[in-house]
Design a protein around this motif. Structure first.
Motif, PDB file in Angstrom:
ATOM      1  N   LYS A   1      26.130  42.346  25.439  1.00 42.85           N
ATOM      2  CA  LYS A   1      26.115  43.251  24.654  1.00 42.85           C
ATOM      3  C   LYS A   1      24.979  44.262  25.071  1.00 42.85           C
ATOM      4  O   LYS A   1      24.199  44.348  24.072  1.00 42.85           O
ATOM      5  CB  LYS A   1      26.473  43.060  23.239  1.00 42.85           C
ATOM      6  CG  LYS A   1      28.776  42.565  23.582  1.00 42.85           C
ATOM      7  CD  LYS A   1      28.922  43.366  22.177  1.00 42.85           C
ATOM      8  CE  LYS A   1      30.622  41.737  21.996  1.00 42.85           C
ATOM      9  NZ  LYS A   1      30.827  42.654  20.643  1.00 42.85           N
TER      10      LYS A   1
ATOM     11  N   GLU B   1      28.592  48.573  25.194  1.00 48.19           N
ATOM     12  CA  GLU B   1      29.028  47.886  26.460  1.00 48.19           C
ATOM     13  C   GLU B   1      28.709  45.871  26.443  1.00 48.19           C
ATOM     14  O   GLU B   1      27.727  45.865  26.525  1.00 48.19           O
ATOM     15  CB  GLU B   1      28.332  48.661  28.050  1.00 48.19           C
ATOM     16  CG  GLU B   1      28.566  50.358  27.806  1.00 48.19           C
ATOM     17  CD  GLU B   1      30.475  50.418  27.803  1.00 48.19           C
ATOM     18  OE1 GLU B   1      31.176  49.816  28.788  1.00 48.19           O
ATOM     19  OE2 GLU B   1      31.038  51.788  27.655  1.00 48.19           O
ATOM     20  N   TYR B   2      29.421  46.128  27.389  1.00 45.73           N
ATOM     21  CA  TYR B   2      29.073  44.720  27.888  1.00 45.73           C
ATOM     22  C   TYR B   2      28.749  44.148  28.886  1.00 45.73           C
ATOM     23  O   TYR B   2      29.140  45.228  30.181  1.00 45.73           O
ATOM     24  CB  TYR B   2      30.799  43.528  28.037  1.00 45.73           C
ATOM     25  CG  TYR B   2      30.894  42.268  28.092  1.00 45.73           C
ATOM     26  CD1 TYR B   2      30.850  41.234  27.412  1.00 45.73           C
ATOM     27  CD2 TYR B   2      31.227  42.079  29.648  1.00 45.73           C
ATOM     28  CE1 TYR B   2      30.500  39.798  27.519  1.00 45.73           C
ATOM     29  CE2 TYR B   2      30.659  40.171  30.014  1.00 45.73           C
ATOM     30  CZ  TYR B   2      30.412  39.442  29.228  1.00 45.73           C
ATOM     31  OH  TYR B   2      30.194  38.431  29.103  1.00 45.73           O
TER      32      TYR B   2
ATOM     33  N   GLU C   1      25.501  36.972  23.900  1.00 45.86           N
ATOM     34  CA  GLU C   1      26.761  36.573  23.772  1.00 45.86           C
ATOM     35  C   GLU C   1      26.983  34.847  22.925  1.00 45.86           C
ATOM     36  O   GLU C   1      26.247  34.646  23.357  1.00 45.86           O
ATOM     37  CB  GLU C   1      27.682  36.229  24.646  1.00 45.86           C
ATOM     38  CG  GLU C   1      29.688  36.191  24.233  1.00 45.86           C
ATOM     39  CD  GLU C   1      29.999  36.085  25.588  1.00 45.86           C
ATOM     40  OE1 GLU C   1      29.809  35.003  26.395  1.00 45.86           O
ATOM     41  OE2 GLU C   1      30.323  36.806  25.890  1.00 45.86           O
TER      42      GLU C   1
END
Length: 574
Positions: free
Chosen positions: A513, A525-526, A552
């Protein structure tokens, strides 16, 4: 009442100078009373790094010849590290007033409303150019083109090869010319001098006076120089580090010879005032002409530098002036020598040295010079400071430049040296002169309080304005706001609300992210493994802009090293 130097001061300065120039033009300004000005400022060249200070190993024949033809200010002082020196030199003010605190990690950003020598000379009709090292902020409104330089050829940050310009080299360096990326050809010092000479030629053809600020990054690390320069020094028995430094200075000396010859051949010599000086003491251990300490120290070896003033037909050849002088004095001195008026609202800390240089006065009133610098964005009273007078130096906590969390004692650690008898600072005479200690300590305390009151040690603010800078490159190591050794983001002002594209230099190829914390709101936002950009709506406002990428399944990384990890490119989309 506090006086802050805002854009209004710059506007006022402009009106005063423009009117002055109009009257000067009507009267007929000659080259004699409006000389060209060249300042050559080297990086980490100490007092002993020249032949004319009896260094038995180094070869600087052109500088030695220049010294014989110049006035030498033998007790000329600068700050113990580079960005503070540059801020003081260009503004005539103690650098704490300007927003500069130290050299990196958010500490080398000069406030955009500071009035520089380049701005004053430019308003007075001079063509202005910088070639080399700026190191006072890489974003609007702190860039050299924002601070009075019409032509710019610079490297970013504190040196070639430092973030954000990585990778880079002293050979064929990637530079920035008038705000655009520029691929140069040749060795960096040669490039800077050659471009400065071309600039001078153009101004001579146009019959316009010029100001050239030729600030080399040599002999600062990395010690990159052709083997033909450093090998002969190693063959004399010097270690490779010293050999490389001396090789870089031999190359610099050749360029000084080229500059001086060019002035003679072009007929500019008698209408051009040249100042040559270093910015602080040597970074490495080597010959210091008997002075103690080196870069970052407030002993003489850290703050006393070579300084020559050359103006054929105007300054006396070979004269030595032993009265104390400093970087803060160059602006008021050059304003006088170029007949450039000084705005009354502009507070200066330096004094006009022109009476000494022209011989109209033998001595100026006695005064004290103040020096202090250390890591961290909040200066601590008493840490690594010095007060210098004609005779004495009071030093506080010497050698603590890198200690951001110094535990100060109730009674500060002090040393006193009688420089008139002990320029090498070998005998601490603290207890022999209690009244002197009391007086100088009181002066220092008043000075520190005044510096804090000026801006509360607030570094310059990055202004995100796509009309002025597009895109905005935010360098984490150089310009981020650091606390306890890690960057927490950037202090910025966003002028226009809107949609911004944010591109981050990631630390990992894993998905995760991209976080943005702005004005009390955190969004994200990913990003897939191959992605590095996302778009965010940002409000207008001022504050801490924190942007980071978190992989992640991992904790956030706070990069604090001199790399491009975590750097951000910010572009307004609409």
């Amino acid at each position: 009442m506090k006086l802050f130097y805002s854009s209004a001061v710059k506007w006022f300065a402009g009106i005063v100078l423009l009117l002055s120039c109009m009257f000067s033009a009507a009267e007929g300004v000659s080259a004699e009373n409006r000389p060209n000005v060249i300042i050559v400022l080297t990086d980490d060249q100490g007092y002993g790094d020249v032949g004319f200070h009896n260094n038995p190993k180094i070869r600087t024949p052109h500088l030695d010849q220049l010294a014989r033809k110049s006035i030498e200010l033998t007790r000329f002082y600068c700050s113990p590290v580079c960005a503070p020196t540059r801020a003081s030199l260009l503004t005539g003010r103690n650098y704490y007033r300007t927003g500069v605190i130290h050299t990196s990690r958010g500490g080398a950003k000069m406030q955009g409303d500071e009035v520089t020598l380049a701005e004053l000379l430019q308003l007075a009709g001079y063509q202005t150019g910088i070639f080399g090292k700026w190191h006072l902020g890489d974003n609007y409104p702190m860039r050299p083109q924002d601070q009075g330089f019409a032509e710019t050829l610079i490297h970013k940050s504190g040196g070639i090869g430092q973030s954000p310009d990585q990778p880079n080299s002293y050979f064929h360096p990637k530079l920035w010319k008038n705000g655009d990326a520029f691929e140069s050809t040749g060795y960096c010092t040669d490039v800077f001098f050659d471009e400065a000479l071309k600039f001078m030629d153009r101004q001579q053809q146009a019959e316009k006076p010029f100001f050239v600020y030729l600030a080399t990054n040599a002999p600062h690390t990395p010690l990159e120089i052709a083997e033909s320069y450093w090998k002969p020094y190693q063959q004399q028995g010097l270690d490779e580090t010293t050999a490389r430094v001396y090789g870089m200075l031999t190359n610099l000396d050749e360029n000084m010879g080229k500059l001086l010859s060019h002035l003679d051949r072009s007929g500019l010599a008698e209408s051009t005032l040249v100042i040559f000086l270093g910015d602080n003491g040597p970074q490495q251990k080597r010959y210091t002409a008997g002075l103690r300490g080196r870069k970052s120290w407030i002993y003489e070896g850290g703050i006393r530098v070579p300084c020559l003033a050359y103006w054929p037909g105007h300054f006396r050849e070979g004269e030595k002036i032993d009265q104390i002088a400093a970087h803060i004095d160059l602006l008021p001195t050059l304003l006088t020598l170029t007949n450039t008026p000084r705005p009354e609202a502009l507070k200066l800390d330096g004094v006009d040295l022109s009476p000494l240089l022209t011989g109209s006065q033998q001595k100026l009133p006695e005064r004290s010079l103040f020096f202090q610098v250390h890591r961290g964005l909040m200066p601590q009273r008493y840490q690594n400071f010095a007060v210098v007078t004609e005779r004495f130096k009071l030093a506080g906590y010497p050698g603590t430049f890198g200690n951001e969390n110094l535990m100060l004692q109730a009674v500060p650690v002090l040393e006193l040296y009688d420089l008139s008898n002990d320029p090498g600072e070998q005998e601490n005479v603290l207890h022999a002169h209690p009244e002197t200690v009391k007086d100088l300590l009181s002066q220092y305390e008043a000075w520190f309080s005044e510096m804090k009151a000026a801006r509360n040690f607030e570094p310059g603010l990055i202004v995100i304005d796509q009309m002025k800078e597009h895109p905005s490159v935010l360098c984490r190591y150089q310009d981020g706001t650091f606390q306890r050794g890690v960057s927490e983001g950037w202090m910025v002002k966003i002028v226009r609300a809107g949609l911004y594209q944010i591109k981050i230099k990631r630390q990992t190829e894993k998905p995760g992210k991209l976080f943005v914390n702005w004005q009390g709101r955190t969004v994200h936002e990913y990003l897939a493994a191959e992605e590095s950009t996302a778009e965010f709506e940002l409000k207008a406002g001022t504050g801490l802009l924190d942007i980071c990428f978190q992989a992640e399944g991992e904790d956030r990384i706070y990069p604090g090293d001199n790399s491009t990890r975590g750097d951000v490119v910010l572009t307004q989309m609409k």
